[in-house]
Design a protein around this motif. Structure first.
Motif, short mmCIF file in Angstrom:
data_model
loop_
_atom_site.label_atom_id
_atom_site.label_comp_id
_atom_site.label_asym_id
_atom_site.label_seq_id
_atom_site.Cartn_x
_atom_site.Cartn_y
_atom_site.Cartn_z
N VAL B 187 -48.63 -6.11 -0.73
CA VAL B 187 -50.00 -5.93 -1.20
C VAL B 187 -50.90 -7.00 -0.60
N MET B 188 -50.40 -8.23 -0.62
CA MET B 188 -51.16 -9.35 -0.04
C MET B 188 -51.53 -9.07 1.40
N ILE B 189 -50.53 -8.68 2.21
CA ILE B 189 -50.78 -8.48 3.64
C ILE B 189 -51.72 -7.30 3.88
N LEU B 190 -51.47 -6.19 3.19
CA LEU B 190 -52.26 -5.00 3.47
C LEU B 190 -53.67 -5.07 2.88
N ILE B 191 -53.80 -5.66 1.71
CA ILE B 191 -55.13 -5.74 1.09
C ILE B 191 -55.92 -6.93 1.63
N HIS B 192 -55.24 -8.07 1.76
CA HIS B 192 -55.97 -9.28 2.15
C HIS B 192 -55.80 -9.66 3.62
N GLY B 193 -54.83 -9.05 4.29
CA GLY B 193 -54.67 -9.34 5.72
C GLY B 193 -53.80 -10.56 5.99
N LEU B 194 -53.49 -10.72 7.26
CA LEU B 194 -52.62 -11.81 7.67
C LEU B 194 -53.41 -13.13 7.74
N LYS B 195 -54.62 -13.02 8.20
CA LYS B 195 -55.42 -14.21 8.49
C LYS B 195 -55.91 -14.89 7.21
N LYS B 196 -55.76 -16.18 7.19
CA LYS B 196 -56.23 -16.94 6.03
C LYS B 196 -57.75 -17.09 6.12
N ASN B 197 -58.42 -16.88 5.00
CA ASN B 197 -59.87 -17.08 5.01
C ASN B 197 -60.17 -18.57 4.96
N SER B 198 -60.75 -19.06 6.02
CA SER B 198 -60.99 -20.50 6.08
C SER B 198 -62.27 -20.88 5.37
#
Lengths: 198, 198
Positions: B187-198
Motif C-alpha cells: 500500500v505504501m509503495i503503490l499509494i505513496h510511491g517509492l520516492k521520499k517526499n523531501s
DNA sequence: CCTACCGATCGGTAGG
DNA sequence: CCTACCGATCGGTAGG
C-alpha cells in the motif's frame, strides 16, 4: 565444416522462434503444438526439426535471451555515476520499453519459464534470483541515502517487475494512449505514487 | 429427486476443485492431466467424472467464483460514504489479502482464464473489463477531487492489479516478512510511491 | 523439405 | 468407484 551451429546466422531458425514466441504468448507453451507452429511457418511439422532440436529448445532460446538482456542492462546501469533512485528509474524504464517493443518474447519469458526442463529451469530461476537481488540492492542503497521511502526492498522489486508485466493488457487493448505516455504514467505512479502531495 | 446439482453441497466435488486449483497453479491448466488430478485426489481418473462433467468445468468454477467475489467487493466498497482514494486503497487491500489467503484459486483465475472455452471466455473477459472500468472510475473520481495525481486511470488500474499478482513470488519464497507487513509495504509503495517526499 | 509413421498420453465414455 | 477402452493428438524419428 561449421561446428558452432549456435553462432552461425540462421534466418529460417529465427523465423521459427519468432513465430513460436507469438504462439506461446497467445496460447501458452503447452497448448501450442509443433503442428500449430509448422502451419504458422508454412512447413510440415517434421521439417521444423531441421532447424531446432526440440520444442523446449525454442523456449530455452527465448527465456535466456530475454534474461541475458535484462542482466546486461542492470549491470550497465548500476555502473553509472548517478544516484540509486535514478538507477531504479532507468531500470524501470528499460522494463517498460522492452515490454512494449519486444513484448512477445518478454511475455513468454515472464509467463512460460515454468515449463523449462531441468537443468535449464534451475539455471533460469537462479538468474532471476540474482537479478532481483541486484535490483533490491539498488533500492536499499536509495533507502540508506534517504532518496527512497523506508519500505521492504524485495517487496518493492516484486511490485515494479509485475506492474510492468501488466503492459500486456495495454498492448492487446485499443491503445488509447501512446507508448511514451504509458511510460510516463507508469513511472509517475510507481516512483511518485497515486496520492497527490498536498 | 434433486434437480439442482449445482446448489447441493458436495464435499467430494469441493476437494476435487481444491486439488485442481493447486495443480493448475503449480503446473498450469493444460499441463495438468486428469490422471494427475485423480492421483492427487486418490481415485482413478474415470471416477472424477461422477463429480464433475469435464476438465474445463473445473476451470470455469474457479475463475467465476474468484471474479464474482471481487465484483461483489468493489460494489460494496463503492457504496460506502468515504473518499475515492480511500475506496481505491480498500480495494487494493482486498486484492492483497485475497492473493495471500486464497492464492491458489486467485492465481489460477489470473493466469489460466485464457483456456476457458467459449462462451465462458467471452463472459469472463467482459466481467474483467467491467471490473476494470469500475476501478478506473474510482481513480478518476479521486483525480477530479484532487486526492489523486493526474495520471491515466486505466494505466493505474493495470499497475495495481498486476503489482498485486506478484505476491505469488512472495508466497512461494521464504517469507521473510509477514502478511501484515507485506500489505503495509504494498500500500505504501503503490499509494505513496517509492520516492521520499523531501 | 516431405511422407509415413512411432509410442505415449490426452480427455472422456461404457458398463458394471 | 473401478476396469477396460476409445479416437485424437502429442513430440519426435526414419528415410529419402
Amino acid at each position: 565444416m561449421n561446428k558452432e551451429k549456435k553462432n552461425r546466422p540462421n534466418p529460417r531458425r529465427d523465423v521459427i522462434i519468432a513465430k513460436a514466441a507469438m504462439l506461446f504468448r497467445k496460447n501458452g507453451y503447452v497448448a501450442t503444438s509443433m503442428r500449430d507452429l509448422a502451419e504458422e511457418v508454412g512447413v510440415e511439422a517434421a521439417s521444423l526439426y531441421n532447424h531446432i532440436s526440440s520444442k523446449s529448445e525454442i523456449l530455452q532460446d527465448i527465456c535466456f535471451r530475454v534474461a541475458n538482456k535484462f542482466m546486461l542492462n542492470i549491470d550497465e546501469v548500476s555502473a553509472r555515476p548517478i544516484s540509486a533512485l535514478e538507477k531504479v528509474e532507468l531500470i524501470l524504464r528499460f522494463h517498460i520499453r522492452e515490454m512494449i517493443n519486444n513484448y512477445e518474447e518478454v511475455n513468454v519469458s515472464d509467463r512460460e519459464w515454468r515449463h523449462l526442463p531441468e537443468p535449464y529451469l534451475l539455471n533460469f530461476q537462479n538468474q532471476r534470483k540474482i537479478y532481483r537481488q541486484k535490483f533490491a540492492s539498488l533500492i536499499e542503497e536509495g533507502i540508506r541515502s534517504g532518496e527512497i521511502n523506508e519500505i521492504d526492498a524485495p517487496t518493492a522489486v516484486i511490485i515494479m517487475l509485475h506492474a510492468v508485466s501488466g503492459i500486456e493488457s495495454w498492448h492487446r487493448s485499443v491503445k488509447k494512449i501512446d507508448a511514451d505516455q504509458l511510460e510516463k504514467n507508469m513511472v509517475m505512479i510507481l516512483i511518485h505514487g497515486l496520492k497527490k502531495n498536498s
